[in-house]
Design a protein around this motif. Structure first.
Motif, PDB file in Angstrom:
ATOM      1  N   TRP A 103       0.825  -1.093  -0.022  1.00 20.95           N
ATOM      2  CA  TRP A 103       0.033  -0.007   0.057  1.00 20.95           C
ATOM      3  C   TRP A 103       0.694   1.187  -0.031  1.00 20.95           C
ATOM      4  O   TRP A 103       0.729   2.323  -0.690  1.00 20.95           O
ATOM      5  CB  TRP A 103      -0.824   0.079   1.201  1.00 20.95           C
ATOM      6  N   ILE A 104       2.010   1.180   0.681  1.00 17.02           N
ATOM      7  CA  ILE A 104       3.017   2.369   0.456  1.00 17.02           C
ATOM      8  C   ILE A 104       3.481   2.735  -0.702  1.00 17.02           C
ATOM      9  O   ILE A 104       3.691   3.654  -1.123  1.00 17.02           O
ATOM     10  CB  ILE A 104       3.985   2.124   1.797  1.00 17.02           C
ATOM     11  N   ASP A 105       3.712   1.546  -1.567  1.00 21.11           N
ATOM     12  CA  ASP A 105       4.199   1.740  -2.793  1.00 21.11           C
ATOM     13  C   ASP A 105       3.071   2.507  -3.683  1.00 21.11           C
ATOM     14  O   ASP A 105       3.544   3.322  -4.300  1.00 21.11           O
ATOM     15  CB  ASP A 105       4.461   0.126  -3.492  1.00 21.11           C
ATOM     16  N   ILE A 106       1.778   2.169  -3.371  1.00 21.13           N
ATOM     17  CA  ILE A 106       0.913   2.967  -4.230  1.00 21.13           C
ATOM     18  C   ILE A 106       0.632   4.303  -3.627  1.00 21.13           C
ATOM     19  O   ILE A 106       0.349   5.325  -4.524  1.00 21.13           O
ATOM     20  CB  ILE A 106      -0.523   2.039  -3.954  1.00 21.13           C
ATOM     21  N   ILE A 107       0.707   4.554  -2.515  1.00 20.43           N
ATOM     22  CA  ILE A 107       0.403   5.797  -1.997  1.00 20.43           C
ATOM     23  C   ILE A 107       1.425   6.920  -2.000  1.00 20.43           C
ATOM     24  O   ILE A 107       1.315   8.052  -2.290  1.00 20.43           O
ATOM     25  CB  ILE A 107      -0.451   5.858  -0.694  1.00 20.43           C
ATOM     26  N   PHE A 108       2.615   6.380  -1.628  1.00 22.82           N
ATOM     27  CA  PHE A 108       3.750   6.988  -1.181  1.00 22.82           C
ATOM     28  C   PHE A 108       5.004   6.885  -1.978  1.00 22.82           C
ATOM     29  O   PHE A 108       6.118   7.397  -2.082  1.00 22.82           O
ATOM     30  CB  PHE A 108       4.216   7.301   0.150  1.00 22.82           C
ATOM     31  N   GLY A 109       5.099   5.493  -2.679  1.00 20.63           N
ATOM     32  CA  GLY A 109       6.096   4.958  -3.402  1.00 20.63           C
ATOM     33  C   GLY A 109       6.174   5.140  -4.884  1.00 20.63           C
ATOM     34  O   GLY A 109       5.400   5.926  -5.588  1.00 20.63           O
ATOM     35  N   TYR A 110       6.813   3.977  -5.535  1.00 23.21           N
ATOM     36  CA  TYR A 110       7.137   3.964  -6.837  1.00 23.21           C
ATOM     37  C   TYR A 110       6.003   3.488  -7.853  1.00 23.21           C
ATOM     38  O   TYR A 110       6.082   3.904  -8.773  1.00 23.21           O
ATOM     39  CB  TYR A 110       8.205   3.108  -7.152  1.00 23.21           C
ATOM     40  N   LYS A 111       4.628   3.295  -7.179  1.00 33.57           N
ATOM     41  CA  LYS A 111       3.543   2.953  -8.091  1.00 33.57           C
ATOM     42  C   LYS A 111       2.815   4.190  -8.119  1.00 33.57           C
ATOM     43  O   LYS A 111       1.555   4.250  -8.461  1.00 33.57           O
ATOM     44  CB  LYS A 111       2.796   1.785  -7.417  1.00 33.57           C
ATOM     45  N   GLN A 112       3.303   5.324  -7.491  1.00 28.22           N
ATOM     46  CA  GLN A 112       2.524   6.657  -7.544  1.00 28.22           C
ATOM     47  C   GLN A 112       2.261   7.361  -8.808  1.00 28.22           C
ATOM     48  O   GLN A 112       1.248   7.816  -9.052  1.00 28.22           O
ATOM     49  CB  GLN A 112       2.837   7.556  -6.328  1.00 28.22           C
ATOM     50  N   LYS A 113       3.418   7.083  -9.508  1.00 23.43           N
ATOM     51  CA  LYS A 113       3.447   7.933 -10.936  1.00 23.43           C
ATOM     52  C   LYS A 113       4.204   7.011 -11.870  1.00 23.43           C
ATOM     53  O   LYS A 113       4.596   6.072 -11.715  1.00 23.43           O
ATOM     54  CB  LYS A 113       4.337   9.306 -10.665  1.00 23.43           C
ATOM     55  N   GLY A 114       3.934   7.482 -13.293  1.00 21.13           N
ATOM     56  CA  GLY A 114       4.630   6.940 -14.278  1.00 21.13           C
ATOM     57  C   GLY A 114       4.238   5.417 -14.752  1.00 21.13           C
ATOM     58  O   GLY A 114       2.739   5.279 -14.348  1.00 21.13           O
TER      59      GLY A 114
END
Length: 901
Positions: free
Chosen positions: A490-501
């Motif tokens: 979940w951290i990857d989605i909200i604060f991490g590498y899955k947030q952009k791009g």
């Protein structure tokens, strides 16, 4: 009863005057109320002293005339008995908090006249002039022009005033800085003056509300964050607590320079008292179980610009529980939990398919979700029962429709799964201890639902016996093993590498481009009306947190029920043999004794010291029974020292060049030394002579390791080589045959290496500060990071192999998460640390000055200094139980240290 929430959004409260409000002046039903007249940038507010009477709010744009009647007017209602009056004629008035009850505002439409008689008649002219100015601003057609004119009026007021130095706590305080700023609270900003002295931070509101001065003692400050406010880097938030959700003051400045200067002043002050925390340092504490999932999420929110004082960037927490219908909540079943690897919008496949179809057909810029997972409206949706005035402020004096209220958890969760535009996450309050937001204890009239039922308390799932029980079970779910194992997703989605791009697209995590940091540059928009409209849209719509991580976030280390013993060459043999019950308990005792030793590592005492070499000592190896100590030195000799007889029993020189390290093979019959002459020497203890030479490198060999019949050698020729040593029987003694299994190529000289407990990974550190983690089985590099500026002196895996610690010439310790290759902590020492041992939490290091230092890695500080050598500590050996240490120094001595409980 008055609060700044009675103002419109982006409205300022300027001044107040004691006055009488006279209704129907001169008529038989004339009435007079004492109270306070408040002049605001978009309205006139009168707060009667009698709380039965409503507060009156007159929007300036609805005024027909504002004047102070002249004395020569025949019909002047003031001439007979008084002066100091203002007549306001308007066609709309809001009545608020009648009988002091919080409820939707009542609107009185139609022409009415209000007479306000000021106590201080001399101020009449100024007040009327101010009202005329503000009235002209409110009549401008375009929002941008209105905002510009009001800002000009505000700035001229701030320029005419300054901080009242009589408010200083002590006359001896030294002023460091003064500037204009606004204090930010949810939905409200309050202009005034900021002052920093050598002891305090002060804020003095222009209007003296809610109190004449706000004071923060610098000594109490624990954390300070720069904030993005209204998309601009102008905010600063100060906390006097370590783990609280809410700060002590949030300031917004009018320019970036003022903000940065104030940040520097406070940060410099607290730097001497408090360690500054980064996302990485919190990550290490979280991974090792020193802070909870809740605390970690709170810190990440803080670092990502989320603040309780800014509803458009309120802290965001995940939905955790997916079961709102069972009578018992089973936290051992994965089905109980929401899939933390997906955003809320992707949890329902059918809805996601519909959204993706629309996304494919959409022109650029594309987005999957038309609303955000966090916005002011969503925050107040959850909090309306405890923050009704905020909801009324946000929604122009109205509550939402009763059926759209936060009525039931099951209903809200279902809507987040099925609703066409509902993708909201939760807020921290769901995992705290105050359940008041679930209960209508203020007895608010929040309306009637379609079935005729009044909106009262929030309907809880069957498994919760009440609001407090619901929060307790939510906390247990958040801290459960399942969530600990999956929270990083979940951290990857909200604060991490899955947030952009591209990663965000693959994870179905794409929101409107305006919600991302840097999505719009307000400074590049010249049209003030377009700027105001855009800002309003963004603040109401919600914002994506600042991106904290650009590579996958490491997992949490979730302890299994039985702790695994630390494998080493000795304990492996025990583990491989059939384990009898008493051996099992012996293994557990070893584990416990190691923990006990590290908990008491500060109690190391110097037992003996011996000067045995002519130059600095570079390597130490000890026989199994601890009786003999082998050392190598830059004086080119290998020496064998007997601890029993306290004498040197062997001294051998292989060449005239320095030796760099040594180790003793299992069985204690052979010692291997590495040399600056590019060779590795095998010395037979039994025969007292050189047994073999491995000419394996083209430059100095800097470090050697031995594991499971394999030799690992690091060299300044930019390689690490892996050898298999096969004994060959000859007449007099065993010779070795060397087979090169792998060669790990580097760009520059390799200075140090270490292997993990399972012998599957090797870490190398170079002279240019690069750390590499290699998969030994495939001879491929897993991670490569430029960690240090200058040589890496030492590197070692933690006992559980999850982390890698390195020490460098740049006086820094760095911690790498082995799974992801992320640099997760950096601790600065005052001087280089040449060698160390660690257990994953505590470090025992040898410094350039000769001291032994004990570090609390998570706190980032030295907890103990132990006097030792008179020059740098060059090498360190520690026994398996971790209660005995030998150090070798630049001062040519070895020192034997013992733990004394």
């Amino acid at each position: 009863r008055f609060s700044l929430l009675l103002l419109n959004l982006e409205e300022y409260y300027f001044e107040q005057h004691t006055a009488n409000h006279i209704i129907n002046k001169g008529r038989r039903d004339e009435r007079k109320f004492r109270g306070s007249l408040k002049i605001c940038s978009k309205s006139i507010i009168f707060e009667p002293d009698d709380s039965i009477q409503p507060i009156i709010k007159i929007p300036l744009r609805d005024c027909i005339s504002i004047k102070a009647p002249e004395d020569n007017e025949a019909n002047n209602p003031f001439t007979r008995d008084t002066s100091g009056g203002i007549s306001v004629v308007c066609n709309q008035v809001f009545l608020i908090k009648e009988r002091n009850i919080i409820a939707p505002y009542k609107t009185v439409r139609g022409r009415t006249e209000h007479l306000f008689q000021l106590d201080v008649a001399g101020k009449l002219g100024d007040v009327v002039q101010t009202l005329h100015q503000l009235y002209r601003a409110s009549c401008l057609d375009k929002m941008g022009d209105q905002a510009a004119m009001i800002t000009a009026i505000l700035q001229s007021r701030l320029a005419r005033t300054s901080f009242d130095k009589n408010r200083f706590q002590s006359i001896s305080e030294t002023l460091h800085m003064e500037c204009k700023a606004e204090m930010v609270t949810p939905l409200v900003t309050n202009p005034g003056h900021v002052c920093v002295t050598d002891a305090n931070l002060y804020f003095q509101p222009l209007n003296g509300y809610p109190k004449p001065v706000v004071q923060i003692t610098l000594q109490n400050v624990r954390r300070i964050y720069k904030r993005r406010h209204g998309l601009m880097p102008l905010g600063l938030e100060v906390f006097c607590t370590e783990n609280d959700l809410c700060s002590d003051i949030y300031l917004k400045f009018y320019n970036c320079q003022d903000r940065d200067e104030l940040y520097f002043l406070i940060a410099t002050y607290i730097e001497n008292h408090v360690t500054e925390h980064t996302a990485e340092s919190y990550m290490l504490q979280w991974q090792r179980g020193h802070i909870s999932n809740y605390q970690y999420l709170l810190h990440l929110n803080n670092l990502a610009d989320r603040s309780c004082n800014d509803l458009s960037q309120y802290p965001v927490f995940p939905w955790i529980i997916a079961d709102y219908s069972s009578s018992v909540l089973d936290l051992t079943k994965p089905e109980t939990f929401r899939d933390l690897s997906k955003p809320v919008g992707a949890l329902n496949k059918e809805r996601l398919d519909r959204l993706l179809t629309r996304y494919q057909e959409m022109p650029e810029p594309k987005f999957m979700y038309g609303s955000h997972y966090s916005s002011p409206g969503y925050v107040l949706f959850y909090l309306v029962r405890v923050a009704p005035e905020y909801m009324l402020c946000l929604q122009n004096g109205k509550f939402d429709h009763a059926d759209r209220m936060f009525n039931s958890l099951a209903e809200t969760w279902k809507n987040c799964l099925d609703g066409a535009t509902d993708f909201k996450e939760l807020i921290p309050e769901f995992y705290e201890n105050d359940s008041s937001f679930l209960v209508n204890s203020l007895k608010l009239d929040l309306g009637k639902r379609q079935g005729g039922k009044m909106v009262e308390d929030v309907e809880l799932p069957p498994w919760a016996s009440g609001p407090n029980d619901f929060l307790q079970k939510s906390q247990e779910a958040l801290e459960s093993p399942y969530v600990s194992e999956h929270l990083h997703e979940w951290i990857d989605i909200i604060f991490g590498y899955k947030q952009k791009g591209s990663e965000a697209i693959a994870a179905h995590n794409v929101f409107h481009p305006l919600t991302y940091e840097g999505g719009v540059d307000l400074n590049s928009i010249m049209d003030p009306n377009e700027k105001v409209a855009l800002l309003t849209q963004i603040l109401e719509f919600g914002q994506t947190p600042k991106q904290l991580f650009t590579i996958p976030h490491p997992r949490r280390i979730v302890p299994k029920l039985k702790s695994l013993s630390r494998t080493s060459s000795h304990s492996v043999s025990i583990a491989e043999s059939p384990v009898s019950p008493n051996e099992e308990s012996f293994e557990d005792l070893t584990e416990e004794s190691i923990t006990l030793a590290w908990n008491n590592i500060a109690k190391l005492k110097l037992a003996e010291r011996y000067k045995i070499h002519k130059e600095a000592i570079t390597g130490i190896a000890v026989t199994c029974n601890g009786s003999s100590v082998f050392t190598t030195s830059q004086d080119s000799t290998l020496k064998m020292f007997s601890k029993e007889s306290k004498t040197i029993q062997r001294s051998v020189s292989f060449s005239n060049m320095a030796l760099s390290s040594c180790l003793i093979l299992p069985g204690d019959t052979t010692v291997i030394s590495s040399s600056w002459d590019n060779h590795i020497y095998f010395y037979s203890v039994a025969f007292g002579r050189q047994q073999d030479i491995l000419m394996g490198h083209d430059d100095a060999v800097s470090k050697i390791c031995w594991r499971d019949g394999r030799l690992y050698s690091a060299s300044w020729d930019s390689t690490v080589k892996v050898w298999r040593c096969l004994p060959e029987e000859t007449s007099s003694n065993k010779k070795h045959h060397f087979e090169l299994l792998a060669e790990l190529e580097h760009d520059v000289s390799v200075n140090t290496i270490d292997l993990n407990a399972a012998n599957t990974m090797l870490a190398s550190g170079t002279k240019e500060g690069t750390i590499s983690v290699w998969d030994v089985t495939t001879a491929t590099v897993l991670h490569q990071l430029p960690c240090h500026s200058g040589t890496v002196f030492d590197a070692a895996f933690s006992p559980d192999s999850r982390h890698l610690l390195s020490a460098g010439e740049d006086c820094c310790f760095k911690v790498i998460d082995v799974q992801t290759g992320m640099l997760i902590s950096s601790v600065t020492a005052g001087e280089p640390q040449r060698c160390f041992k660690w257990d994953g939490n505590t470090i025992l290091s040898g410094s350039d000055s000769g001291e032994l230092l004990i570090w609390d890695l998570l706190g980032g500080k030295v907890t103990e200094r132990i006097k030792g050598h008179t020059g740098a500590v060059m090498s360190m050996w520690m026994n398996e139980q971790c209660n005995s240490v030998i150090t070798g120094g630049e001062d040519k001595q070895i020192m034997v240290w013992k733990l004394q409980y």
